[in-house]
Design an enzyme around this catalytic site. Sequence first.
Site, mmCIF file in Angstrom:
data_model
loop_
_atom_site.group_PDB
_atom_site.id
_atom_site.type_symbol
_atom_site.label_atom_id
_atom_site.label_comp_id
_atom_site.label_asym_id
_atom_site.label_seq_id
_atom_site.Cartn_x
_atom_site.Cartn_y
_atom_site.Cartn_z
ATOM 1 N N GLU A 277 42.656 -38.039 40.520
ATOM 2 C CA GLU A 277 41.903 -36.653 40.712
ATOM 3 C C GLU A 277 43.627 -35.879 40.908
ATOM 4 O O GLU A 277 43.415 -34.586 39.675
ATOM 5 C CB GLU A 277 41.016 -36.214 42.149
ATOM 6 C CG GLU A 277 40.060 -36.935 42.140
ATOM 7 C CD GLU A 277 39.100 -36.776 41.222
ATOM 8 O OE1 GLU A 277 39.375 -35.972 40.511
ATOM 9 O OE2 GLU A 277 38.617 -38.001 41.309
ATOM 10 N N ASP A 360 43.085 -42.344 34.540
ATOM 11 C CA ASP A 360 43.599 -43.623 35.243
ATOM 12 C C ASP A 360 44.231 -44.188 35.100
ATOM 13 O O ASP A 360 45.364 -44.897 36.130
ATOM 14 C CB ASP A 360 42.392 -45.196 34.516
ATOM 15 C CG ASP A 360 41.102 -44.892 35.393
ATOM 16 O OD1 ASP A 360 41.028 -43.806 36.323
ATOM 17 O OD2 ASP A 360 40.477 -45.077 34.189
#
Length: 432
Positions: A277, A360
């Site tokens: 995030e 990611d």
Amino acid sequence: MKKALLFAVGFILYGVLMWFYLLHGAHTELPIQYRGSAADPTMFMNDRQLKLSYDFSRLKDLIYFLSVPLEWLIYLLVLGFGLSKKMGGAVKGITRFSLVHTGLYVLLLSFVSWLLTFPLRYYSYTVSRDYHISVQLFQGWMKDSLIDFWVGWLFTFLTVVVIYFFIRKAKKKWWLYAWLISIPFTIFMYFIQPVVIDPLYNKFYPLKDQALKEKILTLADRAEIPASNVYEVNMSEKTNSLNAYVNGIGSNLRIVLWDTTLDRLNDKQVLFVMAHEMGHYVMNHLYQNLIGAIILTLFGLFLGSKIYMWALAKWGKRWGIKGPGDIAGLPVLLLIFSLLSFLAGPVENAVSRKAEKDADRYAIEMTKEPEAAVGAFQKLTISGLSEVNPPKLVKFFLYGHPTMLERITFLDSYKDKYKPEELQKAKKQKQQ
């Protein structure tokens, strides 16, 4: 009446075709090169979970592919049966104020749409309950549905007021003026979403686990994010799924963890999710999303205005619409914008998947814990009964994230690069 019947028969045939594709025509088998890998669901799910995942995914996907054309069908039927004209005439007889006319018309149209889509939405809710994804009681689900209705009505009303004001004032360039007004409104929405709208549905509070909070804030400091808090939301009252997200911009930006995520992931897995995030923040994905929304709105309004004028010239009289500024033409506009949004969806999804993969990558390079990252996504797959390798059509229209096959395989590829120190030393000694 004949055309309405044709539309209904066409919708049923479409539903049968989608059912056949999802249950029999779609290729979802795991490619042979991934069998036995960390991304192979047979390695981390039992037989019952595998069956539930397949069945739930098929039903969930079918509901989506039925819900989109159902919305279009409703608008067409409202126009074809003259219901839009009747509603427009009825609200004008109540008061002489045009603002009230618009509000009442939008309320009537919203209610008709809400009522006709209710059975499918309720079925979707029962499917989630039956497969233990949702744990929300009916009264809680109904409360959220009513909040959805009124929030949707409010924003539709405000949007319609602005659009029809400019349509009546400038028939040729109304789309441009509406777009210019939409820019500050879109920015405003990004600011108020986390602090005004989200709390209507759930309770948010600072993360209770102080030790974990300290680790997350340390991670944020490494990423040069001026975060002073991490929020937790009580989603366990509604679902067994796991999630975390970041939304808002500026001082209203919030990093949020579902309490289900905190309950089922260990600290290393949570830190990977948080790093992901944070990656969105560091790489300015939120601001890119904002700019993208503004650009898409420009193209959508421009194309929508051209199609709207063409549709009214061709069918306006038949539908009882007096002109572009007649509120009875709203279903035409909503139908056009819904179609354009559907067509733009795959492009938005592709851009989103790229951003998610970048996040990611950022997270794994920051945490250097591929085992925790892979474990987190395996648990996410189990908790949400997600399909590891979904049908191509489903990925194309629904997936704003890479598939679990793609994500787990990508993260697992880092296992040699970020092996534990002792294993790396042992490998070097063996090579020597």
